[in-house]
Write an enzyme that holds these catalytic residues in place. Structure first.
Site, PDB file in Angstrom:
ATOM      1  N   GLY A 289     153.869  12.000  -5.171  1.00  0.00           N
ATOM      2  CA  GLY A 289     152.762  12.080  -6.121  1.00  0.00           C
ATOM      3  C   GLY A 289     151.688  13.081  -5.754  1.00  0.00           C
ATOM      4  N   LYS A 412     147.611  25.108   9.680  1.00  0.00           N
ATOM      5  CA  LYS A 412     146.659  24.489  10.607  1.00  0.00           C
ATOM      6  C   LYS A 412     147.349  23.904  11.839  1.00  0.00           C
ATOM      7  CE  LYS A 412     143.309  23.569   6.955  1.00  0.00           C
ATOM      8  NZ  LYS A 412     143.997  24.409   5.981  1.00  0.00           N
TER       9      LYS A 412
END
Length: 639
Positions: A289, A412
């Site tokens: 989702g 990151k």
């Protein structure tokens, strides 16, 4: 009276139209005969009346069949005028045929004269009413805003038609196509973009609407850059594919897409790589989702998998995605079973049961906590979800016999300065260790930077801040980021997953990095506003610097070391990373598990630094629970 007529019911208007058209046909025939005979005194017998009756009934029937009485005059288009013309031609033909069979006294040239007169009497009033309504609408809407349309092609023409019923008035067309310049387009002369400053001054236009159709992003970026210094708001019409698919209408003007600002054209996908791990297979997406997870599902559906398992923790996101995917499947030549399942990747037994039950062959693991400051304030849960959620899902995949497992990683994870990045690098180490332990399940990690339109993107934030008058907040004047659109990222993740050989770290080419403050300035300029600062104290929008957030870096990196090689795809590279053996990795995981269980955030951070993640930081611990517990304990000692 006009107002009462315009506000009457559709039935009343149609009856009035039928009565008028009957009168107009009668009058047209009378005028045509008078013009032919040169006299107002014409003989009228039952034969002539019979011909008139046949002509009226046949013409009205044709008009009804052609939908002329369904047309709304205020929105009348050239197609509606074509209907009037062809209907009148049919009426003239019926008149000629009817006069022949009734043997009425109507000269053979009368039908041709009748055609001209009927066109005037039937079409003229409709044009007049249309004009009156448009004038009344213009008065109702107030003074029209002058706008300039950039692009004199099909999209520009449709945009002009759509804007006629709004308070926008197209005052000029500009186009960089030399063959169009100087021509008259919809009664408006097409001019060169070099004339824009003069046109803006002449008409007082404050808005330029881009009608560029399928123009490549690189060319769009050049056009937008040329419009920036003009001090006008720049917006765009929907693209042709969106219009054709029904996802947008031509009048749905929107702000310039950020991908147009970046100016990078998407690379055509390799169809073999796209389908290799998906077509006719059972595919599972964790975190389905989310921004990336949901786009992965959209791309996967297009490759016709046999079954798609949506695994998501958020109930509403799962419900919305399932509905969207089922809608996408309507009208497709293939059928895919969509299975929406609620659950957490930290529940290893449930994940394994799902994979075994549905015989999952390919897993795209997108479930993760990605928001840097939030993970800094929720260290234990961030590590549990990002590290152990990945480990448990991977172990379940191995036991369930999954063929391919793709981890959606992040830039990151490279020399991280925050817990989120360190946890993602640790997740990569886990999969690299598992790749050494076994070879049945192929593990691949894919790294990329920021995606446009995600829940954490700065672009919607900047737009909202500009809309309310500022200030626009930027963390640091020198901060830069890589950007990629969500569909482009998802497409490359799927292709990269098909290229992995086991334990690979694949890196997506993000193009050139973007300075965030420059992006903010461009968005302000394209809104027709100016940046307020020392050079321009009377500017509209101020840019303020809030300082780097906890764990945030000025520059993001995509690779560790220099041992990088290309692949068969121009936008995907392979990085040779240092990794641990599985026993070494397992030892770190066990230690990290104990630290998480004891809620020792300082120990968690220490272990992540000791592991070969490259994690370094000089910031204080920011976990909200750990800080509160520590402060409470200190107060007790003082007492």
């Amino acid at each position: 009276m006009l107002k009462a007529l315009f506000e009457s019911s559709r039935t009343t208007k149609r009856l009035i139209s039928l009565a008028y058209d009957s009168l107009a046909i009668t009058l047209s025939l009378y005028i045509a005969i008078c013009l032919r005979l040169g006299s107002f005194d014409i003989p009228v017998t039952e034969r002539e009346l019979g011909t008139l009756a046949i002509t009226i009934l046949a013409t009205l029937g044709a008009f009804v069949k052609m939908g002329m009485y369904r047309a709304i005059l205020r929105y009348m288009t050239p197609q509606a005028l074509n209907t009037v013309f062809f209907g009148t031609c049919f009426s003239a033909l019926i008149l000629a045929v009817g006069s022949f069979f009734t043997q009425s006294f109507i000269p053979r040239s009368v039908p041709f004269i009748y055609l001209t007169v009927a066109l005037i009497l039937l079409g003229g009033p409709r044009l007049l009413v249309h004009h009156i309504v448009m004038v009344l609408n213009g008065k109702h809407l107030g003074k029209s805003e002058p706008v300039i349309v950039y692009g004199a092609g099909y999209t520009g023409h449709q945009l002009r038609l759509a804007l006629k019923a709004t308070n926008y008035k197209v005052v000029a067309f500009v186009d960089d196509d030399l063959t169009r310049q100087g021509s008259v387009f919809a009664n408006i002369r097409v001019q060169s973009p070099a004339e824009l400053p003069r046109i803006i001054r002449k008409y007082g236009a404050t808005r330029v609407l881009l009608a560029l159709g399928n123009t490549p992003h690189s060319r769009r970026a050049q056009i937008i850059k040329g419009l920036e210094p003009l001090g006008v708001s720049v917006q765009t019409a929907p693209a042709i594919p969106d219009l054709i698919s029904g996802r947008a209408r031509i009048e749905h003007i929107r702000d310039v897409d950020i991908e147009d600002l970046l100016g990078r054209d998407p690379v055509k996908a390799n169809d073999q790589l796209m389908s290799a791990c998906i077509t006719d297979k059972v595919v599972m997406v964790t975190g389905a989702g989310g921004s990336i997870g949901s786009e992965l599902c959209r791309q996967i559906i297009l490759q016709a998998p046999r079954r798609l398992v949506l695994f998501e923790l958020n109930e509403f996101s799962l419900y919305r995605l399932e509905a969207e995917l089922k809608h996408m499947l309507e009208g497709q030549s293939f059928s895919t079973e969509i299975i929406p399942l609620l659950g957490s990747v930290q529940k290893e037994h449930r994940v394994e049961t799902i994979m075994r039950t549905f015989s999952v062959q390919t897993v795209y693991h997108a479930a993760a906590y990605k928001h840097v400051p939030l993970v800094e304030h929720n260290i234990v849960e961030g590590v549990r979800n990002n590290v152990y959620g990945t480990w448990y899902t991977a172990e379940a995949a191995i036991r369930a016999g999954v063929e391919s497992f793709v981890l959606v990683s992040t830039d990151k994870a490279v020399r991280p300065t925050n817990i989120m990045g360190a946890s993602k690098r640790m997740a990569e180490l886990v999969l690299q260790g598992l790749s050494q332990r076994q070879t049945d399940t192929r593990f691949t990690m894919v790294r990329f930077g920021n995606v446009l339109g995600s829940s954490g993107s700065v672009v919607p934030l900047f737009r909202q801040q500009i809309k309310v008058g500022g200030p626009v907040t930027v963390t640091h004047p020198e901060i830069i980021r890589y950007f990629m659109t969500i569909p482009e990222a998802a497409e490359l993740v799927i292709q990269a997953g098909a290229m992995g050989t086991g334990g690979d770290v694949l890196v997506l080419d993000m193009g050139e990095p973007v300075k965030i403050v420059d992006l903010a300035k461009r968005m302000i300029h394209l809104s027709g506003l100016t940046v307020k600062g020392e050079d321009e104290p009377d500017g509209d929008i101020e840019i303020t610097y809030t300082g780097l957030r906890p764990g945030e870096k000025l520059y993001e990196e995509l690779l560790i070391g220099d041992n990088v090689s290309g692949t068969i795809h121009d936008r995907i590279m392979r990085a040779e990373e240092y990794c641990l053996s599985w026993p070494e990795t397992r030892a770190i995981l066990d230690e990290l598990d104990r630290a998480c269980h004891d809620y020792s955030c300082d120990r968690v951070r220490e272990l992540l630094m000791l592991a070969p993640t490259g994690y370094t930081t000089e910031e204080d611990l920011g976990d909200a629970v750990w800080l509160h517990k520590s402060n409470t304990a200190k107060l007790r000692v003082i007492k």
